[in-house]
Design a protein around this motif. Structure first.
Motif, PDB file in Angstrom:
ATOM      1  N   GLU A   1       3.966 -48.532 -85.717  1.00  0.00           N
ATOM      2  CA  GLU A   1       3.890 -49.606 -86.716  1.00  0.00           C
ATOM      3  C   GLU A   1       3.654 -49.035 -88.108  1.00  0.00           C
ATOM      4  O   GLU A   1       4.270 -49.481 -89.086  1.00  0.00           O
ATOM      5  N   GLN A   2       2.776 -48.059 -88.202  1.00  0.00           N
ATOM      6  CA  GLN A   2       2.513 -47.447 -89.508  1.00  0.00           C
ATOM      7  C   GLN A   2       3.758 -46.730 -90.035  1.00  0.00           C
ATOM      8  O   GLN A   2       4.058 -46.794 -91.236  1.00  0.00           O
ATOM      9  N   ALA A   3       4.486 -46.077 -89.134  1.00  0.00           N
ATOM     10  CA  ALA A   3       5.710 -45.388 -89.555  1.00  0.00           C
ATOM     11  C   ALA A   3       6.759 -46.387 -90.037  1.00  0.00           C
ATOM     12  O   ALA A   3       7.493 -46.109 -90.998  1.00  0.00           O
ATOM     13  N   ARG A   4       6.843 -47.548 -89.404  1.00  0.00           N
ATOM     14  CA  ARG A   4       7.823 -48.558 -89.820  1.00  0.00           C
ATOM     15  C   ARG A   4       7.493 -49.094 -91.218  1.00  0.00           C
ATOM     16  O   ARG A   4       8.378 -49.269 -92.058  1.00  0.00           O
ATOM     17  N   ILE A   5       6.215 -49.343 -91.481  1.00  0.00           N
ATOM     18  CA  ILE A   5       5.808 -49.815 -92.810  1.00  0.00           C
ATOM     19  C   ILE A   5       6.185 -48.786 -93.866  1.00  0.00           C
ATOM     20  O   ILE A   5       6.728 -49.127 -94.928  1.00  0.00           O
ATOM     21  N   HIS A   6       5.916 -47.519 -93.579  1.00  0.00           N
ATOM     22  CA  HIS A   6       6.240 -46.462 -94.542  1.00  0.00           C
ATOM     23  C   HIS A   6       7.755 -46.334 -94.723  1.00  0.00           C
ATOM     24  O   HIS A   6       8.242 -46.110 -95.838  1.00  0.00           O
ATOM     25  N   ALA A   7       8.503 -46.514 -93.633  1.00  0.00           N
ATOM     26  CA  ALA A   7       9.961 -46.394 -93.719  1.00  0.00           C
ATOM     27  C   ALA A   7      10.554 -47.450 -94.640  1.00  0.00           C
ATOM     28  O   ALA A   7      11.424 -47.166 -95.466  1.00  0.00           O
ATOM     29  N   VAL A   8      10.089 -48.692 -94.495  1.00  0.00           N
ATOM     30  CA  VAL A   8      10.622 -49.781 -95.322  1.00  0.00           C
ATOM     31  C   VAL A   8      10.092 -49.704 -96.748  1.00  0.00           C
ATOM     32  O   VAL A   8      10.846 -49.800 -97.727  1.00  0.00           O
ATOM     33  N   ASN A   9       8.778 -49.539 -96.875  1.00  0.00           N
ATOM     34  CA  ASN A   9       8.135 -49.661 -98.181  1.00  0.00           C
ATOM     35  C   ASN A   9       8.296 -48.433 -99.069  1.00  0.00           C
ATOM     36  O   ASN A   9       8.222 -48.551-100.304  1.00  0.00           O
ATOM     37  N   VAL A  10       8.509 -47.257 -98.469  1.00  0.00           N
ATOM     38  CA  VAL A  10       8.552 -46.021 -99.252  1.00  0.00           C
ATOM     39  C   VAL A  10       9.849 -45.250 -99.060  1.00  0.00           C
ATOM     40  O   VAL A  10      10.563 -44.949-100.031  1.00  0.00           O
ATOM     41  N   GLU A  11      10.171 -44.926 -97.811  1.00  0.00           N
ATOM     42  CA  GLU A  11      11.307 -44.036 -97.563  1.00  0.00           C
ATOM     43  C   GLU A  11      12.634 -44.654 -98.004  1.00  0.00           C
ATOM     44  O   GLU A  11      13.519 -43.937 -98.498  1.00  0.00           O
ATOM     45  N   ALA A  12      12.782 -45.958 -97.858  1.00  0.00           N
ATOM     46  CA  ALA A  12      14.017 -46.602 -98.318  1.00  0.00           C
ATOM     47  C   ALA A  12      14.186 -46.427 -99.825  1.00  0.00           C
ATOM     48  O   ALA A  12      15.296 -46.192-100.325  1.00  0.00           O
TER      49      ALA A  12
END
Length: 251
Positions: free
Chosen positions: A107-118
């Motif tokens: 879940e933490q990785a998904r938040i980072h993927a959407v909010n930052v990595e994108a």
């Protein structure tokens, strides 16, 4: 000629929350908005609103899951084939709320993927064109939650801190090419994001008690800040985080 005519703005999360209203403001100012979103209902609402206001000719909407980086890269490549991107607005975010110990690593990785990595992908792909043009604007939508005082949002707050760090790093590295990077930290605005708060009445009271200005924020408040920071007028402002929050947080 309006300075926003001919501007091509890549805008993630352009159909949801404050995105819809600010997208319409950018279109009305003369910009071409390359909107990226992944919510069919919100995409439909943006499409309809742009058509009603006669702005559809400057709006392009791409449905992409921002956790799928190859799909995002393909989508941006297709948009770049139609012309350069001189402005990137990294706005998309997810914001689950629960105690930190209840989040899984996934879940933490998904938040980072959407909010930052994108956002990193968007900037990496738009940067060569900005460098060639000698002009660019990068705008990251952060949050006043980064200042502390909010529980049960730790992964979200972490992601917003990362965006502020990227803002400063990009500002330092890209300034020599005429590219600015800034962040906006919105306060509490009436959007679907507020539904995560169980006590809505108490939450409303907290907002108005915390703000120096005793009214709720409106989409125009964010739109005006965006239009300024991506304009020529803000060409000597970079690496900054602007709180648009009615005087809730003062730095």
């Amino acid at each position: 000629m309006n300075e926003f005519e001919g501007r091509r703005i890549l805008y993630t999360g352009a159909a949801g929350g404050l995105g819809l209203a600010t997208t319409l403001s950018l279109l009305a100012a003369g910009a071409q908005v390359l909107a990226i979103d992944h919510d069919p209902q919100k995409i439909s609402a943006l499409t309809s609103a742009a058509a009603e206001q006669g702005l559809s000719d400057r709006l392009s909407i791409t449905d992409v899951d921002l956790t799928d980086k190859p799909a995002l890269q393909d989508a941006i490549s297709n948009l770049l084939a139609g012309g350069g991107i001189d402005t990137v607005i990294n706005n998309a975010a997810i914001y689950p709320s629960k105690p930190f110990e209840q989040y899984s690593l996934e879940e933490q990785a998904r938040i980072h993927a959407v909010n930052v990595e994108a956002g990193i992908v968007c900037v990496m792909m738009a940067l060569p064109g900005m460098r060639e043009k000698g002009f660019g604007r990068i705008l990251n939508m952060a949050s006043i939650t980064f200042t502390g005082g909010w529980e049960n949002l730790t992964p979200y707050i972490q992601s917003k801190g990362a965006l502020i760090g990227l803002t400063r790093g990009w500002a330092r590295e890209f300034g020599k090419w005429g590219i600015t990077a800034n962040a906006i930290s919105p306060g509490a605005f009436p959007t679907d994001a507020e539904k995560i708060h169980p006590d809505q009445e108490g939450y409303q009271r907290r907002i108005l008690e915390s703000q120096a200005i005793k009214r709720r924020g409106a989409p125009a408040d964010i739109a005006n800040a965006i239009l300024f920071l991506i304009s020529e007028k803000a060409g000597f402002i970079t690496g900054q985080n602007l709180n648009v929050d009615g005087g809730w947080v003062m730095q």
